[in-house]
Design a protein around this motif. Structure first.
Motif, mmCIF file in Angstrom:
data_model
loop_
_atom_site.group_PDB
_atom_site.id
_atom_site.type_symbol
_atom_site.label_atom_id
_atom_site.label_comp_id
_atom_site.label_asym_id
_atom_site.label_seq_id
_atom_site.Cartn_x
_atom_site.Cartn_y
_atom_site.Cartn_z
ATOM 1 N N ILE A 84 0.843 -1.188 0.000
ATOM 2 C CA ILE A 84 0.000 0.000 0.000
ATOM 3 C C ILE A 84 0.879 1.240 0.000
ATOM 4 C CG2 ILE A 84 -1.706 1.307 1.356
ATOM 5 C CD1 ILE A 84 -2.764 -1.408 2.354
ATOM 6 N N THR A 85 1.965 1.180 0.758
ATOM 7 C CA THR A 85 2.958 2.242 0.786
ATOM 8 C C THR A 85 4.340 1.607 0.677
ATOM 9 O OG1 THR A 85 3.047 2.160 3.205
ATOM 10 C CG2 THR A 85 1.529 3.754 2.213
ATOM 11 N N THR A 86 5.336 2.435 0.483
ATOM 12 C CA THR A 86 6.710 1.948 0.394
ATOM 13 C C THR A 86 7.601 2.767 1.308
ATOM 14 O OG1 THR A 86 7.176 3.431 -1.461
ATOM 15 C CG2 THR A 86 6.433 1.196 -2.002
ATOM 16 N N GLY A 87 8.761 2.190 1.637
ATOM 17 C CA GLY A 87 9.750 2.908 2.426
ATOM 18 C C GLY A 87 9.210 3.369 3.756
ATOM 19 N N ALA A 88 9.498 4.641 4.076
ATOM 20 C CA ALA A 88 9.100 5.193 5.376
ATOM 21 C C ALA A 88 7.817 6.008 5.275
ATOM 22 C CB ALA A 88 10.223 6.057 5.926
ATOM 23 N N THR A 89 6.987 5.708 4.268
ATOM 24 C CA THR A 89 5.744 6.455 4.080
ATOM 25 C C THR A 89 4.785 6.208 5.240
ATOM 26 O OG1 THR A 89 5.986 6.165 1.688
ATOM 27 C CG2 THR A 89 3.837 6.904 2.485
ATOM 28 N N LEU A 90 4.224 7.289 5.764
ATOM 29 C CA LEU A 90 3.288 7.162 6.870
ATOM 30 C C LEU A 90 1.972 6.563 6.386
ATOM 31 C CD1 LEU A 90 3.862 10.604 8.642
ATOM 32 C CD2 LEU A 90 4.693 8.360 9.378
ATOM 33 N N PRO A 91 1.213 5.937 7.293
ATOM 34 C CA PRO A 91 -0.067 5.348 6.892
ATOM 35 C C PRO A 91 -1.014 6.412 6.356
ATOM 36 C CG PRO A 91 0.611 4.525 9.047
ATOM 37 C CD PRO A 91 1.538 5.644 8.706
ATOM 38 N N PRO A 92 -1.810 6.094 5.335
ATOM 39 C CA PRO A 92 -2.778 7.071 4.829
ATOM 40 C C PRO A 92 -3.813 7.406 5.891
ATOM 41 C CG PRO A 92 -3.194 4.877 3.912
ATOM 42 C CD PRO A 92 -1.891 4.797 4.631
ATOM 43 N N GLN A 93 -4.260 8.643 5.876
ATOM 44 C CA GLN A 93 -5.215 9.096 6.883
ATOM 45 C C GLN A 93 -6.640 8.985 6.351
ATOM 46 O OE1 GLN A 93 -4.993 13.253 8.154
ATOM 47 N NE2 GLN A 93 -5.600 12.648 10.212
ATOM 48 N N ASP A 94 -7.522 8.435 7.185
ATOM 49 C CA ASP A 94 -8.928 8.345 6.841
ATOM 50 C C ASP A 94 -9.498 9.758 6.726
ATOM 51 O OD1 ASP A 94 -11.414 7.245 6.341
ATOM 52 O OD2 ASP A 94 -11.897 6.935 8.449
ATOM 53 N N GLN A 95 -10.418 9.945 5.787
ATOM 54 C CA GLN A 95 -10.966 11.280 5.545
ATOM 55 C C GLN A 95 -12.072 11.670 6.523
ATOM 56 O OE1 GLN A 95 -10.998 12.622 1.172
ATOM 57 N NE2 GLN A 95 -11.390 10.425 1.015
ATOM 58 N N GLY A 96 -12.488 10.742 7.335
ATOM 59 C CA GLY A 96 -13.543 11.055 8.297
ATOM 60 C C GLY A 96 -13.569 10.005 9.386
ATOM 61 N N ASN A 97 -14.757 9.582 9.750
ATOM 62 C CA ASN A 97 -14.906 8.538 10.748
ATOM 63 C C ASN A 97 -14.734 7.167 10.100
ATOM 64 O OD1 ASN A 97 -15.526 10.531 12.636
ATOM 65 N ND2 ASN A 97 -17.726 10.369 12.247
ATOM 66 N N ALA A 98 -14.126 6.240 10.819
ATOM 67 C CA ALA A 98 -13.913 4.890 10.288
ATOM 68 C C ALA A 98 -15.007 3.932 10.731
ATOM 69 C CB ALA A 98 -12.549 4.361 10.720
ATOM 70 N N TRP A 99 -15.628 4.213 11.865
ATOM 71 C CA TRP A 99 -16.728 3.374 12.317
ATOM 72 C C TRP A 99 -17.760 4.214 13.050
ATOM 73 C CZ3 TRP A 99 -11.697 1.895 14.217
ATOM 74 C CH2 TRP A 99 -11.392 2.337 15.507
ATOM 75 N N ILE A 100 -18.957 3.664 13.142
ATOM 76 C CA ILE A 100 -20.074 4.369 13.755
ATOM 77 C C ILE A 100 -20.090 4.120 15.259
ATOM 78 C CG2 ILE A 100 -21.474 4.233 11.684
ATOM 79 C CD1 ILE A 100 -22.912 1.822 12.930
ATOM 80 N N ASN A 101 -20.945 4.837 15.962
ATOM 81 C CA ASN A 101 -21.170 4.544 17.377
ATOM 82 C C ASN A 101 -21.809 3.162 17.507
ATOM 83 O OD1 ASN A 101 -20.193 7.048 18.271
ATOM 84 N ND2 ASN A 101 -22.189 8.021 17.961
#
Length: 256
Positions: free
Chosen positions: A190-207
């Motif tokens: 998904i990424t290479t080298g020292a690339t930081l994890p991609p950031q979710d654009q909002g909420n990942a799960w509901i209440n």
């Protein structure tokens, strides 16, 4: 009269003695150099040891994620069980929200021998971000039917969360260490080298995200750069709920 014998008292050979001392000094210097080299190598090898630890953690996470997926597949194909009757209830998951009221027999219980025939594995302490240990779902697996991943199944973009038919059954280990998250993404390309994890654009799960047989319109796991598009497994940084600066492994168990 007895013959007198002349006895000569020998004296140390100073040259030999000096040579021996010099030899011992040289040995001591050599040993010290060897010890210094060993210490430097050990310190330098710390990065290798840490890298190996991260690789093991990522491998273990992915392996157990695959084990859960295989258990779900056995239930669906071998027993004809749909997700609507599956239950993730287990004494190791404290939330009662996992109890599926439509699961009346052991065959539909993922963590029983007659069901998914898989043991519950608590996430390893070394995977987890201990600074987040007061957060909900920390230290366990979260199973949710309220999220989707764009490009997986029917949902093609971040609006996949607006249609129940597009929601996936997803297993998540919330709040893991960033470096473990990065190693997972490197392994999955998904990424290479020292690339930081991609950031979710909002909420990942509901209440109240626990899955108990019902898919509930909720959230999308998606990044601005589409690194997670079409990915059934990977790791992301929170961007809402959970918060930014926290990292989370996910595995899609059923694509829809």
């Amino acid at each position: 009269m007895m013959n007198q014998r002349n006895f000569k008292i020998s004296t140390p050979d100073r040259a030999t003695e000096n040579g021996n001392v010099l030899f011992l000094i040289l040995i001591a210097v050599a040993l010290f150099a060897a010890l210094t080299f060993a210490v430097v190598q050990t310190r330098g090898g710390g990065s290798d040891a840490n890298k190996e630890k991260l690789q093991i953690a990522a491998s273990q996470l992915a392996q157990y994620g695959g084990d859960i997926e295989a258990a779900i597949l056995r239930m669906r194909v071998g027993k004809g069980m749909g997700p609507d009757v599956m239950s993730f209830e287990t004494p190791f998951l404290s939330s009662a929200n996992y109890t599926n009221p439509d699961c009346a027999i052991d065959d539909c219980k993922v963590y029983l021998p007659k069901g998914g025939a898989i043991s519950y594995n608590t996430p390893n302490d070394e995977w987890l971000d201990w600074s987040q240990n007061t957060q909900p779902h920390w230290g366990g697996w979260l199973f949710t039917g309220g999220s989707c991943v764009p490009g997986v199944g029917l949902g093609n973009d971040a609006t996949c969360n607006g249609d129940i038919a597009n929601l996936e059954l997803i297993a998540i280990v919330p709040y893991i260490q960033r470096d473990v998250c990065m190693e997972i993404n490197r392994r999955k390309e998904i990424t290479t080298g020292a690339t930081l994890p991609p950031q979710d654009q909002g909420n990942a799960w509901i209440n109240n995200p626990e899955f108990a047989g019902t898919f509930t319109t909720g959230e999308a796991i998606s990044s601005a750069g589409d690194e997670l598009f079409g990915r059934t497994e990977g790791c992301f940084e929170g961007g809402g709920t959970p918060a930014s600066g926290t990292y989370h492994y996910f595995k899609v168990l059923i694509e829809r």
